[in-house]
Scaffold this motif. Structure first.
Motif, mmCIF file in Angstrom:
data_model
loop_
_atom_site.group_PDB
_atom_site.id
_atom_site.type_symbol
_atom_site.label_atom_id
_atom_site.label_comp_id
_atom_site.label_asym_id
_atom_site.label_seq_id
_atom_site.Cartn_x
_atom_site.Cartn_y
_atom_site.Cartn_z
ATOM 1 N N SER A 111 1.239 -12.221 19.009
ATOM 2 C CA SER A 111 1.080 -12.338 17.450
ATOM 3 C C SER A 111 -0.197 -13.145 17.196
ATOM 4 C CB SER A 111 2.215 -12.847 17.199
ATOM 5 O OG SER A 111 2.608 -14.188 17.588
ATOM 6 N N THR A 112 -0.552 -14.127 18.063
ATOM 7 C CA THR A 112 -1.766 -14.973 17.714
ATOM 8 C C THR A 112 -3.083 -14.403 18.097
ATOM 9 O OG1 THR A 112 -0.706 -17.069 18.636
ATOM 10 C CG2 THR A 112 -2.975 -17.115 18.630
ATOM 11 N N PHE A 113 -3.217 -13.331 19.050
ATOM 12 C CA PHE A 113 -4.096 -12.544 19.474
ATOM 13 C C PHE A 113 -4.316 -11.609 18.231
ATOM 14 C CE2 PHE A 113 -6.466 -9.581 22.363
ATOM 15 C CZ PHE A 113 -7.542 -10.375 22.229
ATOM 16 N N THR A 114 -3.294 -10.944 17.852
ATOM 17 C CA THR A 114 -3.356 -9.704 16.906
ATOM 18 C C THR A 114 -4.010 -10.288 15.503
ATOM 19 O OG1 THR A 114 -1.434 -8.800 17.898
ATOM 20 C CG2 THR A 114 -1.781 -8.123 15.805
ATOM 21 N N ILE A 128 -4.991 -1.851 11.764
ATOM 22 C CA ILE A 128 -4.953 -2.221 13.403
ATOM 23 C C ILE A 128 -3.654 -1.827 13.780
ATOM 24 C CG2 ILE A 128 -5.195 -3.878 15.103
ATOM 25 C CD1 ILE A 128 -7.604 -3.296 13.404
ATOM 26 N N LEU A 129 -3.657 -0.846 15.089
ATOM 27 C CA LEU A 129 -2.400 -0.315 15.513
ATOM 28 C C LEU A 129 -2.401 -1.033 17.071
ATOM 29 C CD1 LEU A 129 -2.450 1.504 13.168
ATOM 30 C CD2 LEU A 129 -1.618 3.094 14.601
ATOM 31 N N ASP A 130 -1.351 -0.988 17.708
ATOM 32 C CA ASP A 130 -0.913 -1.273 19.074
ATOM 33 C C ASP A 130 -0.830 0.091 19.528
ATOM 34 O OD1 ASP A 130 1.467 -0.255 18.551
ATOM 35 O OD2 ASP A 130 2.557 -1.990 18.661
ATOM 36 N N THR A 131 -0.764 -0.097 21.132
ATOM 37 C CA THR A 131 -0.338 1.191 22.006
ATOM 38 C C THR A 131 1.047 1.272 22.617
ATOM 39 O OG1 THR A 131 -1.539 0.419 23.963
ATOM 40 C CG2 THR A 131 -2.975 1.471 22.008
ATOM 41 N N ALA A 262 -5.545 -3.815 23.862
ATOM 42 C CA ALA A 262 -5.693 -5.267 24.362
ATOM 43 C C ALA A 262 -4.685 -6.152 23.515
ATOM 44 C CB ALA A 262 -7.063 -5.701 24.174
ATOM 45 N N LEU A 263 -4.012 -5.742 22.494
ATOM 46 C CA LEU A 263 -3.306 -6.732 21.601
ATOM 47 C C LEU A 263 -2.128 -7.101 22.595
ATOM 48 C CD1 LEU A 263 -2.784 -4.682 18.184
ATOM 49 C CD2 LEU A 263 -4.583 -6.576 18.758
#
Length: 280
Positions: A111-114, A128-131, A262-263
């Motif tokens: 969450s900090t990086f995102t 912005i999406l994750d994978t 990378a998230l």
């Protein structure tokens, strides 16, 4: 209903099995149950997330923590040196500390990086999406952390939406064959996303009527050309090697979403610890 009641119990069973709590029953049964004060120490600047899992780990061992007392801290930004305190029986605090902290740190680092990616994209129309590049067994937690960081979730599983990738194209003899195969699944409300690698393939995708297109590892010039070709009702997703320092290069009008593995797989380490002291 909280995360603690949504089927995560079997995961806690696996996590604590790794710590082999039953390996020394005498030790386990002799641990004092006196109430102690627990101090969660924030040792990095963070967006804290994962407290439902943190609380759930202790409750799995028999604690009766009420998540409502922790909800105020979830998703908040904290500076190094801040603390959160609560009380537990000593035996449960000691036995659950490492599992609880591991889950909290994993969620918090994501969450900090995102949040850093989301801040850069804040004034743009691109999401912005994750994978699905998540840790096996921890996808629920990691995708939860992405949401707390302010981003959006991509697919949770292979069948949330069909995604036509290189391996499909190779097996089915190209994009057209793969497209026909997935259309034959006859799932009316299920989207089909197509991974595209060139402008020529993009033209074919339009001819086939593809509506959801992932532009994979496109150069800046090809991205701009693809945007010029975009048709009404089509969504563009950019994917492939997007980093924090290059994100601005991809925040172009016409790009709907950017998916960033990378998230979850490359979020930097953050530091949290828990200390115990006797009450009174």
């Amino acid at each position: 209903m909280s995360l603690q009641t949504l089927g995560f119990e079997s995961d806690y069973a696996r996590f604590f099995a790794e710590d082999d709590l039953q390996g020394n029953a005498f030790y386990l049964n002799q641990l004092p149950t006196d109430e102690v004060e627990c101090i969660l120490k924030i040792k990095s600047d963070v967006r804290l997330s994962g407290l439902p899992y943190f609380v759930g780990a202790f409750n799995y061992l028999g604690a009766k923590l009420d998540y409502k007392n922790f909800e105020q801290y979830e998703g908040k930004n904290y500076k190094k040196g801040e603390v959160i305190t609560f009380k537990l029986p000593f035996a449960i605090a000691l036995s659950g500390e490492r599992i609880a902290l591991n889950l909290l740190q994993q969620s918090t680092r994501i969450s900090t990086f995102t949040e850093k990616f989301v801040a850069i994209a804040a004034n743009k129309n691109t999401k912005i999406l994750d994978t699905r590049k998540t840790t096996p067994g921890l996808r629920q937690l990691e995708k939860y952390a992405v949401r707390v960081g302010g981003a959006h979730n991509h697919r949770f599983s292979q069948s949330d939406a069909w995604m036509i990738k290189d391996n499909h194209k190779t097996f089915f003899g190209g994009l057209e064959g793969a497209w026909k195969y997935f259309q034959s699944m006859q799932t009316f409300y299920q989207n089909i996303i197509v991974e595209i690698h060139s402008l020529e393939e993009l033209k074919l995708a339009f001819d086939l009527g593809v509506k959801n297109i992932m532009l994979d590892n496109f150069s800046q010039d090809d991205l701009r050309s693809a945007i010029a070709m975009k048709k009404p009702g089509v969504t563009y997703e950019v994917s492939g090697g997007v980093k924090l320092e290059t994100l601005n290069d991809f925040l172009l009008d016409g790009i709907d979403v950017i998916s960033i593995g990378a998230l979850t797989h490359s979020a930097p380490h953050i530091d949290l610890s828990m200390k115990i002291r006797p009450v009174g």
